[in-house]
Design a protein around this motif. Structure first.
Motif, PDB file in Angstrom:
ATOM      1  N   VAL A  90       0.848  -1.184   0.000  1.00  0.00           N
ATOM      2  CA  VAL A  90       0.000   0.000   0.000  1.00  0.00           C
ATOM      3  C   VAL A  90       0.892   1.245   0.000  1.00  0.00           C
ATOM      4  CG1 VAL A  90      -1.699   1.314   1.300  1.00  0.00           C
ATOM      5  CG2 VAL A  90      -1.903  -1.150   1.137  1.00  0.00           C
ATOM      6  N   PHE A  91       0.670   2.092  -0.987  1.00  0.00           N
ATOM      7  CA  PHE A  91       1.458   3.312  -1.094  1.00  0.00           C
ATOM      8  C   PHE A  91       0.939   4.331  -0.098  1.00  0.00           C
ATOM      9  CE2 PHE A  91       1.948   7.602  -2.864  1.00  0.00           C
ATOM     10  CZ  PHE A  91       3.331   7.671  -2.899  1.00  0.00           C
ATOM     11  N   LYS A  92       1.848   4.858   0.695  1.00  0.00           N
ATOM     12  CA  LYS A  92       1.470   5.905   1.633  1.00  0.00           C
ATOM     13  C   LYS A  92       2.151   7.182   1.190  1.00  0.00           C
ATOM     14  CE  LYS A  92       0.295   2.925   5.297  1.00  0.00           C
ATOM     15  NZ  LYS A  92       0.699   2.160   6.387  1.00  0.00           N
ATOM     16  N   SER A  93       1.347   8.138   0.888  1.00  0.00           N
ATOM     17  CA  SER A  93       1.838   9.398   0.375  1.00  0.00           C
ATOM     18  C   SER A  93       2.605  10.156   1.458  1.00  0.00           C
ATOM     19  CB  SER A  93       0.659  10.249  -0.110  1.00  0.00           C
ATOM     20  OG  SER A  93       1.113  11.517  -0.458  1.00  0.00           O
ATOM     21  N   SER A  94       3.697  10.770   1.042  1.00  0.00           N
ATOM     22  CA  SER A  94       4.460  11.608   1.968  1.00  0.00           C
ATOM     23  C   SER A  94       4.627  12.983   1.324  1.00  0.00           C
ATOM     24  CB  SER A  94       5.800  10.970   2.293  1.00  0.00           C
ATOM     25  OG  SER A  94       6.543  10.766   1.106  1.00  0.00           O
ATOM     26  N   LEU A  95       3.503  13.642   1.057  1.00  0.00           N
ATOM     27  CA  LEU A  95       3.542  14.963   0.448  1.00  0.00           C
ATOM     28  C   LEU A  95       4.121  15.983   1.410  1.00  0.00           C
ATOM     29  CD1 LEU A  95       0.073  15.210  -1.330  1.00  0.00           C
ATOM     30  CD2 LEU A  95       2.303  14.909  -2.388  1.00  0.00           C
ATOM     31  N   GLN A  96       4.994  16.814   0.895  1.00  0.00           N
ATOM     32  CA  GLN A  96       5.560  17.909   1.677  1.00  0.00           C
ATOM     33  C   GLN A  96       5.011  19.217   1.116  1.00  0.00           C
ATOM     34  OE1 GLN A  96       7.560  17.549   4.348  1.00  0.00           O
ATOM     35  NE2 GLN A  96       7.294  15.342   4.104  1.00  0.00           N
ATOM     36  N   PRO A  97       4.671  20.152   1.977  1.00  0.00           N
ATOM     37  CA  PRO A  97       4.181  21.441   1.472  1.00  0.00           C
ATOM     38  C   PRO A  97       5.234  22.096   0.572  1.00  0.00           C
ATOM     39  CG  PRO A  97       3.855  21.269   3.839  1.00  0.00           C
ATOM     40  CD  PRO A  97       4.675  20.098   3.425  1.00  0.00           C
ATOM     41  N   ASN A  98       4.857  22.373  -0.694  1.00  0.00           N
ATOM     42  CA  ASN A  98       5.796  22.988  -1.637  1.00  0.00           C
ATOM     43  C   ASN A  98       5.036  23.744  -2.716  1.00  0.00           C
ATOM     44  OD1 ASN A  98       5.653  21.418  -4.329  1.00  0.00           O
ATOM     45  ND2 ASN A  98       5.599  19.813  -2.751  1.00  0.00           N
ATOM     46  N   TYR A  99       5.796  24.636  -3.376  1.00  0.00           N
ATOM     47  CA  TYR A  99       5.262  25.329  -4.544  1.00  0.00           C
ATOM     48  C   TYR A  99       6.366  25.335  -5.590  1.00  0.00           C
ATOM     49  CZ  TYR A  99       3.462  28.829  -7.696  1.00  0.00           C
ATOM     50  OH  TYR A  99       3.039  29.485  -8.821  1.00  0.00           O
ATOM     51  N   LYS A 100       6.072  24.711  -6.737  1.00  0.00           N
ATOM     52  CA  LYS A 100       7.023  24.563  -7.835  1.00  0.00           C
ATOM     53  C   LYS A 100       8.330  23.918  -7.383  1.00  0.00           C
ATOM     54  CE  LYS A 100       5.422  28.067 -10.998  1.00  0.00           C
ATOM     55  NZ  LYS A 100       5.773  29.197 -11.843  1.00  0.00           N
ATOM     56  N   GLY A 101       8.211  22.894  -6.533  1.00  0.00           N
ATOM     57  CA  GLY A 101       9.377  22.143  -6.098  1.00  0.00           C
ATOM     58  C   GLY A 101      10.119  22.737  -4.921  1.00  0.00           C
ATOM     59  N   GLU A 102       9.816  23.952  -4.512  1.00  0.00           N
ATOM     60  CA  GLU A 102      10.478  24.567  -3.363  1.00  0.00           C
ATOM     61  C   GLU A 102       9.607  24.360  -2.131  1.00  0.00           C
ATOM     62  OE1 GLU A 102      11.813  28.565  -3.864  1.00  0.00           O
ATOM     63  OE2 GLU A 102      12.238  28.229  -5.988  1.00  0.00           O
ATOM     64  N   GLU A 103      10.201  23.746  -1.104  1.00  0.00           N
ATOM     65  CA  GLU A 103       9.440  23.437   0.107  1.00  0.00           C
ATOM     66  C   GLU A 103       9.057  24.713   0.853  1.00  0.00           C
ATOM     67  OE1 GLU A 103      10.797  20.383   2.726  1.00  0.00           O
ATOM     68  OE2 GLU A 103      11.507  19.140   1.080  1.00  0.00           O
ATOM     69  N   THR A 104       7.860  24.651   1.399  1.00  0.00           N
ATOM     70  CA  THR A 104       7.366  25.733   2.250  1.00  0.00           C
ATOM     71  C   THR A 104       7.044  25.131   3.615  1.00  0.00           C
ATOM     72  OG1 THR A 104       5.100  25.371   1.524  1.00  0.00           O
ATOM     73  CG2 THR A 104       6.383  27.000   0.311  1.00  0.00           C
ATOM     74  N   GLY A 105       6.828  25.941   4.605  1.00  0.00           N
ATOM     75  CA  GLY A 105       6.547  25.424   5.956  1.00  0.00           C
ATOM     76  C   GLY A 105       5.189  24.767   6.065  1.00  0.00           C
ATOM     77  N   THR A 106       4.160  25.343   5.440  1.00  0.00           N
ATOM     78  CA  THR A 106       2.790  24.816   5.522  1.00  0.00           C
ATOM     79  C   THR A 106       2.144  24.897   4.142  1.00  0.00           C
ATOM     80  OG1 THR A 106       1.834  26.976   6.035  1.00  0.00           O
ATOM     81  CG2 THR A 106       2.536  25.637   7.912  1.00  0.00           C
ATOM     82  N   TRP A 107       0.992  24.237   4.013  1.00  0.00           N
ATOM     83  CA  TRP A 107       0.249  24.287   2.753  1.00  0.00           C
ATOM     84  C   TRP A 107      -0.335  25.687   2.532  1.00  0.00           C
ATOM     85  CZ3 TRP A 107       1.256  21.045  -0.823  1.00  0.00           C
ATOM     86  CH2 TRP A 107       1.593  19.735  -0.530  1.00  0.00           C
ATOM     87  N   ARG A 108      -0.640  26.384   3.611  1.00  0.00           N
ATOM     88  CA  ARG A 108      -1.165  27.739   3.474  1.00  0.00           C
ATOM     89  C   ARG A 108      -0.105  28.641   2.846  1.00  0.00           C
ATOM     90  NH1 ARG A 108      -5.538  29.946   4.420  1.00  0.00           N
ATOM     91  NH2 ARG A 108      -6.279  28.534   6.000  1.00  0.00           N
TER      92      ARG A 108
END
Length: 136
Positions: A90-108
């Motif tokens: 079972v694939f468990k997603s490990s999405l990290q908050p990012n915009y255009k590949g650059e990580e951000t602290g939160t999804w907001r």
């Protein structure tokens, strides 16, 4: 129905009688009488088994293994196997908050970066992730 040995004390007549458990209990308690077919006097029980009880044990150290015990062992082993399969497949997603590949602290923060660069349309794609983040 069990068979009980009964005897007449007057004429000495002996016989085996089949009685239900309720009939036997009634005779023992004195609520019912056994009548001799020969002389019509009261008969007595020759053998009174009393309370016979035994317990079938299902344990790790011995005894009879019940079907439920076997089933529980099978199910426990099966749960272990299925848990391992789930971990493996079972694939468990490990999405990290990012915009255009650059990580951000939160999804907001990622949503605000998208809004600055692409407007409300680009920012709306982050709405479910922001909602999930605020719920937790």
């Amino acid at each position: 129905m069990p068979t009980y040995s009964v005897a007449c004390l007057e004429c000495g007549h002996n016989e085996d009688r089949r009685m239900s458990f309720s009939d036997y209990d009634a005779v023992v308690k004195g609520e019912a009488k056994l009548v001799c077919p020969s002389c019509q006097e009261n008969m007595t029980l020759n053998f009174q088994p009393g309370r016979v009880a035994f317990v079938l044990k299902d344990s790790a150290v011995g005894g009879w293994v019940s079907k439920a015990g076997k089933e529980n062992k099978y199910r426990a082993k099966r749960r272990e196997v299925m848990a391992q399969r789930e971990r493996d497949h079972v694939f468990k997603s490990s999405l990290q908050p990012n915009y255009k590949g650059e990580e951000t602290g939160t999804w907001r923060e990622a949503q605000e970066a998208a809004r600055k660069e692409g407007g409300d349309t680009a920012a709306s794609t982050y709405t479910p992730l922001v909602a999930k983040e605020t719920a937790t």
